[in-house]
Scaffold this motif. Structure first.
Motif, mmCIF file in Angstrom:
data_model
loop_
_atom_site.group_PDB
_atom_site.id
_atom_site.type_symbol
_atom_site.label_atom_id
_atom_site.label_comp_id
_atom_site.label_asym_id
_atom_site.label_seq_id
_atom_site.Cartn_x
_atom_site.Cartn_y
_atom_site.Cartn_z
ATOM 1 N N SER A 21 0.822 -1.210 0.000
ATOM 2 C CA SER A 21 0.000 0.000 0.000
ATOM 3 C C SER A 21 0.859 1.264 0.000
ATOM 4 O O SER A 21 1.738 1.431 0.844
ATOM 5 C CB SER A 21 -0.909 -0.001 1.218
ATOM 6 O OG SER A 21 -1.760 1.109 1.169
ATOM 7 N N GLY A 22 0.591 2.150 -0.976
ATOM 8 C CA GLY A 22 1.229 3.456 -0.999
ATOM 9 C C GLY A 22 2.699 3.481 -1.356
ATOM 10 O O GLY A 22 3.377 4.457 -1.068
ATOM 11 N N LEU A 23 3.198 2.442 -1.991
ATOM 12 C CA LEU A 23 4.606 2.422 -2.373
ATOM 13 C C LEU A 23 4.898 3.486 -3.429
ATOM 14 O O LEU A 23 4.056 3.796 -4.266
ATOM 15 C CB LEU A 23 4.992 1.052 -2.935
ATOM 16 C CG LEU A 23 4.969 -0.125 -1.963
ATOM 17 C CD1 LEU A 23 5.241 -1.431 -2.705
ATOM 18 C CD2 LEU A 23 5.986 0.077 -0.853
ATOM 19 N N ALA A 46 0.327 -3.950 -6.775
ATOM 20 C CA ALA A 46 0.507 -2.938 -5.731
ATOM 21 C C ALA A 46 -0.823 -2.263 -5.417
ATOM 22 O O ALA A 46 -1.694 -2.156 -6.269
ATOM 23 C CB ALA A 46 1.529 -1.905 -6.174
ATOM 24 N N THR A 47 -0.965 -1.807 -4.194
ATOM 25 C CA THR A 47 -2.183 -1.129 -3.766
ATOM 26 C C THR A 47 -1.923 0.371 -3.721
ATOM 27 O O THR A 47 -1.114 0.838 -2.920
ATOM 28 C CB THR A 47 -2.614 -1.638 -2.369
ATOM 29 O OG1 THR A 47 -2.754 -3.053 -2.422
ATOM 30 C CG2 THR A 47 -3.925 -1.009 -1.948
ATOM 31 N N ALA A 48 -2.582 1.097 -4.599
ATOM 32 C CA ALA A 48 -2.505 2.560 -4.660
ATOM 33 C C ALA A 48 -1.069 3.095 -4.657
ATOM 34 O O ALA A 48 -0.744 3.994 -3.887
ATOM 35 C CB ALA A 48 -3.314 3.177 -3.525
ATOM 36 N N ASN A 72 -4.875 -0.519 -12.555
ATOM 37 C CA ASN A 72 -4.918 -0.088 -11.161
ATOM 38 C C ASN A 72 -5.440 1.350 -11.085
ATOM 39 O O ASN A 72 -4.650 2.299 -11.045
ATOM 40 C CB ASN A 72 -3.526 -0.193 -10.528
ATOM 41 C CG ASN A 72 -3.567 -0.051 -9.038
ATOM 42 O OD1 ASN A 72 -4.493 0.522 -8.479
ATOM 43 N ND2 ASN A 72 -2.553 -0.558 -8.371
ATOM 44 N N PRO A 73 -6.746 1.518 -11.054
ATOM 45 C CA PRO A 73 -7.329 2.867 -11.019
ATOM 46 C C PRO A 73 -6.957 3.674 -9.771
ATOM 47 O O PRO A 73 -7.043 4.900 -9.782
ATOM 48 C CB PRO A 73 -8.841 2.613 -11.059
ATOM 49 C CG PRO A 73 -9.002 1.219 -11.553
ATOM 50 C CD PRO A 73 -7.764 0.481 -11.159
ATOM 51 N N GLU A 74 -6.542 3.004 -8.705
ATOM 52 C CA GLU A 74 -6.165 3.703 -7.473
ATOM 53 C C GLU A 74 -4.738 4.237 -7.525
ATOM 54 O O GLU A 74 -4.333 5.008 -6.669
ATOM 55 C CB GLU A 74 -6.292 2.762 -6.277
ATOM 56 C CG GLU A 74 -7.709 2.289 -6.012
ATOM 57 C CD GLU A 74 -7.764 1.285 -4.876
ATOM 58 O OE1 GLU A 74 -6.708 0.733 -4.495
ATOM 59 O OE2 GLU A 74 -8.866 1.044 -4.375
#
Length: 124
Positions: A21-23, A46-48, A72-74
């Motif tokens: 998250s947030g990398l 990856a997450t966002a 990955n739209p986020e």
């Protein structure tokens, strides 16, 4: 060589671990080849993340950037257009990233190179 099923299993485990998250990632030379494949997999798992893609042509990279956003739209994808064969351009790209980020979690470098002998084939 590592089995592709093991790689995919590891990627999924990494995503589920919560450490993705947030990398902040920087991909140099990721507009084709191995770099592009790695960038797409990173975007998928990856997450966002916030991703800086450094390459020669933003116009040429637009289809890739659209694909990444669909994966990955986020995520945030920022293209830095420059020729990294010139050290002064590397410094400018680094300065731009440093002005926006406190840290970089992942640096992936797979740039091509300029040959003085023209286009060369690769033979295995």
């Amino acid at each position: 060589m590592v089995n592709i099923k093991d790689v995919r299993k590891s990627n999924l485990a990494f995503k589920l671990s919560g450490h993705t998250s947030g990398l902040v990632a920087v991909f140099v030379g990721a507009t084709s080849g191995v770099g592009m494949g790695t960038l797409k997999q990173f975007a998928k798992y990856a997450t966002a993340p916030k991703v800086y893609v450094i390459g020669r042509s933003k116009t040429g990279a637009t289809p890739l950037l659209n694909d990444l956003k669909a994966l990955n739209p986020e995520a945030t994808f920022e293209f830095i257009e420059t020729e990294i064969s010139l050290i002064k351009n590397v410094d400018l790209a680094c300065d731009e990233i440093k002005s926006k980020e406190k840290k970089v979690d992942i640096l992936f470098m797979s740039p091509g190179y300029l040959s003085f002998d023209g286009r060369q084939g690769v033979f295995c």
